[in-house]
Each structure stands twice: as structure tokens, then as C-alpha cells.
Design an enzyme around this catalytic site. Structure first.
Site, PDB file in Angstrom:
ATOM      1  N   HIS A  98       0.823  -1.202   0.000  1.00 11.31           N
ATOM      2  CA  HIS A  98       0.000   0.000   0.000  1.00 11.31           C
ATOM      3  C   HIS A  98       0.863   1.260   0.000  1.00 11.31           C
ATOM      4  O   HIS A  98       0.565   2.247  -0.685  1.00 11.31           O
ATOM      5  CB  HIS A  98      -0.917  -0.032   1.225  1.00 11.31           C
ATOM      6  CG  HIS A  98      -1.814   1.148   1.333  1.00 11.31           C
ATOM      7  ND1 HIS A  98      -1.813   1.988   2.418  1.00 11.31           N
ATOM      8  CD2 HIS A  98      -2.738   1.657   0.477  1.00 11.31           C
ATOM      9  CE1 HIS A  98      -2.699   2.950   2.247  1.00 11.31           C
ATOM     10  NE2 HIS A  98      -3.269   2.784   1.076  1.00 11.31           N
ATOM     11  N   GLU A 101       2.117   1.737  -3.489  1.00 13.59           N
ATOM     12  CA  GLU A 101       1.048   2.244  -4.362  1.00 13.59           C
ATOM     13  C   GLU A 101       0.985   3.766  -4.309  1.00 13.59           C
ATOM     14  O   GLU A 101       0.834   4.439  -5.338  1.00 13.59           O
ATOM     15  CB  GLU A 101      -0.288   1.640  -3.925  1.00 13.59           C
ATOM     16  CG  GLU A 101      -1.509   2.216  -4.634  1.00 13.59           C
ATOM     17  CD  GLU A 101      -2.688   2.397  -3.707  1.00 13.59           C
ATOM     18  OE1 GLU A 101      -3.299   3.476  -3.737  1.00 13.59           O
ATOM     19  OE2 GLU A 101      -2.993   1.461  -2.947  1.00 13.59           O
ATOM     20  N   HIS A 102       1.105   4.332  -3.114  1.00 17.10           N
ATOM     21  CA  HIS A 102       1.118   5.785  -2.965  1.00 17.10           C
ATOM     22  C   HIS A 102       2.339   6.402  -3.649  1.00 17.10           C
ATOM     23  O   HIS A 102       2.239   7.415  -4.341  1.00 17.10           O
ATOM     24  CB  HIS A 102       1.149   6.153  -1.478  1.00 17.10           C
ATOM     25  CG  HIS A 102      -0.176   6.098  -0.803  1.00 17.10           C
ATOM     26  ND1 HIS A 102      -0.764   7.188  -0.211  1.00 17.10           N
ATOM     27  CD2 HIS A 102      -1.042   5.075  -0.611  1.00 17.10           C
ATOM     28  CE1 HIS A 102      -1.926   6.855   0.314  1.00 17.10           C
ATOM     29  NE2 HIS A 102      -2.110   5.558   0.094  1.00 17.10           N
ATOM     30  N   GLU A 178      -4.118   8.017   7.023  1.00 17.49           N
ATOM     31  CA  GLU A 178      -5.098   7.107   6.430  1.00 17.49           C
ATOM     32  C   GLU A 178      -5.411   5.947   7.368  1.00 17.49           C
ATOM     33  O   GLU A 178      -6.567   5.526   7.498  1.00 17.49           O
ATOM     34  CB  GLU A 178      -4.587   6.584   5.090  1.00 17.49           C
ATOM     35  CG  GLU A 178      -5.584   5.725   4.340  1.00 17.49           C
ATOM     36  CD  GLU A 178      -5.077   5.254   2.990  1.00 17.49           C
ATOM     37  OE1 GLU A 178      -5.778   4.438   2.362  1.00 17.49           O
ATOM     38  OE2 GLU A 178      -3.985   5.688   2.571  1.00 17.49           O
TER      39      GLU A 178
END
Length: 464
Positions: A98, A101-102, A178
Site C-alpha cells: 500500500h 502504491e502511494h 489514512e
């Protein structure tokens, strides 16, 4: 950019339309296709005109390119599905998929982060990404004339991202925010709790996708970069494009856009979908206290593995139990007793295991009665199966869902991309519909007795 905890389509394909005639169904996948060749997987004709054409090319590098040419649209959607997700991480790497991905949006040698965003905004495109337990997807939708730009931007990001130390530190804080946001969302919390109870908090399937505050804080730039170079390789990727497109033109665009950093050099076979021995779940109770007005509850149990042929029958059962407003649970819990505003059931699967669950949100004072009613309805279906009327309603609901789910290029892109990456075949749309229509009451009774009769997981999120 987001993480996704569940996969809710039990068929392994996105909803699809079943009109016309279908030919050349691809019952084998790119793993036995000669590199450098192109095959037709599916063709749909209505009144002699081709309305949809699905084709696949396997590049010598192992990169797979699948397209669906759709008649009557002016959009095009591209998705790059990378065969790595949170379940591929070690405990030390927890949250790395994740995080990465950012970071791929932060810049390349030829584009800054602002230029990446502005390039898509300038043409009114939709552009995003998400991380799941078994793969990561970067996707965009644009006007058909702007597809070359979208392919070029996505290809540049995936093959040539810089992953600088400065970007890692800046994005680390974003991801920690997040994680805190997800921790404030009872829906995210409860699905993480179910996975934790089912497979264990320290296992790849039981861990949350986004990572924890500790794991994200500990990841270094060098570890993330090494993860990127290990997993973001051509043989692990599927480029899926759907809309008003020509397959050969798309292949040429992809070969040009993905040529950066020597990405397509060398020869390799595509990495096959993951296979594992059957994996059970651990029943039990798990809870988390949150200062909420409602209690969020999931009653879950072990479901079906991804490739189980009984998934068609069980999806009919799932629809009858809690997948529609006419379902037993919706009618009994909400309409007849007024115990909850939201109640539904779901089923999803991984390569070696799956879950079936019922999720309810209710006032704390009504929790005991809600659990009693839900358990009684599940026990009744486990004992007696569903009725002939529920069988037909369930089939109709599934057929309609398949049709409505394939109304745009993005859903078509997702269908063929996921089928290529995580399944070994692309079912024709007619075949999916035929498998639904062929489901019998006896098949529903047998699979309901097995799945709904299994020990339960009870997860609760709410006030103390």
C-alpha cells in the site's frame, strides 16, 4: 488511493452481459500461450455486428495485454494489475504494498507528481489506484482519443518511479493519517477484526492491508525500493484496456510506454495465479470498543475457495439469505421487526479459503435480539435450504447484477484484468449466465447445509 479488504464477486468475473453469440472462449490463459502471439478470447455479435471483442497478447517479457473492444462507446479504461498484495509481505514489510502504491504517484525522471496529476486532470480523466490482499491495481478512464496519454503516464509510473527518501517521508505521514481514518470507520475496523480472528493477526491474510502505525513507521526507503524492484516486473503484470480501442494499437502503446528502465528486456513466462492448500478459519469472538451510537456486527464463517464450482449455487443462497431487499434477513430484521437499518450478507474468496458473513448495524439495546434472529434464519436455511421462489429470485438478481455491472468501460476492464491475473480462465458471459441458470434447489440445499452449518465468527464494534 485506497486499500480494499474484501473481494465480493464470487464468480471471478465482473458482472457481464449475455446477449448475442459468443465464440472463441479463452478456457486456457496466457500461461500456455506462446510469447509474442495474440489470441481472441471472446467475441459477441448481435444481428451480425460485433459488439465486443476480447483479445490477449503475451509479450516475451511475460507482460500480458488484454483488451476488450466495445461498440458504441467513446471512452477507454486502462488498468494495470500487479500480482502482489498485502498477503505477499513479511511481518517486517507489513503495509509495503500500500505504501508503494502511494509512492508511484510521486514522480519519475520525466514527470513530477504534479505533472502526473495535471496530465490526467487536463483531459478530464479519472485516475486512481488501490491495494488488495492479492494484487495492486492502477487504473484510469479517459476519452478514447486520450488513451495514448493514459497508457504513457501509467507505464512511466510503474516502470520508472524514483521513490526518493523525501517522498517516502512525506507519504509516510499521509499513510499514518489514512490508517487513523480507517480506525475511525467501524466498517473498516470490523472487517479487519473478522480477518484477524479467521486467520490470525500475524498471518498475511489476517493482517490489515494498510499496515499499522508501527510497521509503517519502521519501513525504510531501501526496503520499499527493494520490494518495488522484486515484485513490479513484467511477468507479474497484466495490462487491461477496454472501450473504443484497437488491440494492436494498444499493444504498440504499451510496448512504448513500458519500455522505460529496461522493463521489457529479457524473456520470462507470466507468473501463474497463486495456488495453495485449503485453509480453514478459526471460529470465535472478537471485538473493539469505539464511541459510537450503533453496534456494528458481523457473523461470519468459512466460505468457499475461489475455484470451487459450488460458488454459483452458493451465490444464489447468499442472495436469498441477505443479498437483496427481498432476502430473508432484510425482510425479517428490518422490514418485519425494525431491528436495524442496514443488514446484508456477503461472500468472498481467496485462492485457498473464503468467508461468508452477515453484517448488521443496530442500536446496542437491540443487539441480542438481532443476533437471535440472524442465527435463527441461518439455521433454517442450513436445515431446509431455500425455496423454489427464492431460487428464481436469486437467479434473476444475479443476472441483473451482471448486466448492470458491465455498463461502462471501467467495469469491462476490471473483468478481463482480474480474470487474467487471479483466475486461470475468462468465462464467456453466456457461460456465466448458463451456470447461474443451471443451479438447482438440491445444489443450494447441499452447499447451504455445509457453509451455514459451520462454526461462526462473531465480530462486534461499538460502545463499551
Amino acid at each position: 488511493m485506497a486499500s480494499r479488504n474484501t473481494e465480493r464477486n464470487a464468480f471471478g468475473v465482473a458482472p457481464a452481459r449475455g446477449t448475442g453469440r459468443h465464440e472463441g472462449v479463452g478456457r486456457s490463459s496466457g500461461f500456455d500461450q506462446e510469447p509474442g502471439t495474440t489470441v481472441t478470447l471472446e467475441q459477441t455479435e448481435v444481428n451480425g455486428a460485433v459488439t465486443s471483442l476480447v483479445r490477449r497478447t503475451v509479450h516475451p517479457s511475460g507482460l500480458r495485454i488484454v483488451t476488450e473492444q466495445m461498440a458504441g462507446v467513446r471512452s477507454a479504461a486502462i488498468g494495470v494489475f500487479v500480482g502482489v498484495g498485502s498477503r505477499d509481505e513479511t511481518a517486517r514489510q507489513h503495509g509495503c504494498s500500500h505504501f508503494l502504491e502511494h509512492l508511484l504517484f510521486k514522480g519519475t525522471p520525466s514527470r513530477t507528481a504534479l505533472e502526473i496529476s495535471a496530465s490526467m486532470d487536463r483531459v478530464g480523466g479519472e485516475f486512481n489506484a488501490y491495494t488488495a490482499k492479492e494484487y495492486t491495481c492502477f487504473h484510469a478512464r479517459v476519452l478514447d482519443d486520450d488513451l495514448p496519454l493514459a497508457v504513457d503516464v501509467v507505464g512511466d509510473m510503474l516502470t520508472s518511479s524514483l521513490i526518493t527518501a523525501e517522498d517516502v517521508e512525506a507519504e509516510r505521514d499521509v499513510i499514518l493519517d489514512e490508517i487513523a481514518m480507517h480506525d475511525d470507520d467501524p466498517d473498516d475496523v470490523i472487517h479487519n477484526l473478522v480477518a484477524e480472528q479467521a486467520w490470525g493477526a500475524e498471518t498475511p491474510l489476517g493482517r490489515g492491508i494498510a499496515g499499522t502505525e508501527d510497521s509503517i513507521s519502521a519501513l525504510t526507503r531501501e526496503e520499499i525500493d527493494a520490494f518495488y524492484r522484486e515484485h513490479y516486473v513484467a511477468a507479474r503484470m497484466v495490462v487491461s484496456v477496454a472501450g473504443n480501442v484497437d488491440h494492436d494499437e494498444v499493444v504498440a502503446m504499451v510496448e512504448k510506454a513500458f519500455a522505460g528502465s529496461g522493463f521489457l528486456q529479457g524473456a520470462a513466462a507470466p507468473v501463474a495465479p497463486r495456488e495453495s492448500s485449503p485453509l480453514g478459519v478459526v471460529p470465535g469472538e472478537i471485538s473493539a470498543v469505539r464511541p459510537l451510537e450503533q453496534v456494528n456486527v458481523i457473523l461470519a464463517r468459512q466460505g468457499l475457495q475461489r475455484g470451487d464450482d459450488r460458488r454459483f449455487a452458493f451465490e444464489v443462497v447468499n442472495t436469498a439469505v441477505g443479498g437483496a431487499t427481498s432476502s430473508r434477513l432484510f425482510q425479517e430484521v428490518r422490514e418485519h421487526r425494525g431491528l436495524a437499518y442496514s443488514v446484508y450478507s456477503y461472500a468472498y474468496s481467496h485462492a485457498e479459503t473464503g468467508l461468508f458473513g452477515v453484517q448488521v448495524g443496530c442500536l446496542p439495546a437491540k443487539l441480542d435480539e438481532v443476533l437471535e434472529v440472524v442465527r435463527a434464519e441461518l439455521a433454517a436455511v442450513a436445515r431446509d435450504g431455500i425455496t423454489a421462489e427464492e431460487l428464481e429470485l436469486g437467479k434473476g438478481q444475479l443476472r441483473g447484477g451482471l448486466v448492470l455491472g458491465l455498463e461502462d468501460s471501467a467495469s469491462r476492464m476490471s473483468r478481463i484484468g482480474r480474470a487474467e491475473l487471479v483466475h486461470r480462465e475468462l468465462y464467456s458471459i453466456d457461460e456465466v449466465l448458463a451456470r447461474i441458470d443451471a443451479v438447482t434447489l438440491e445444489e443450494c440445499r447441499e452447499v447451504a447445509a455445509e457453509i451455514l452449518g459451520r462454526p461462526e465468527i462473531l465480530a462486534v464494534v461499538g460502545p463499551a
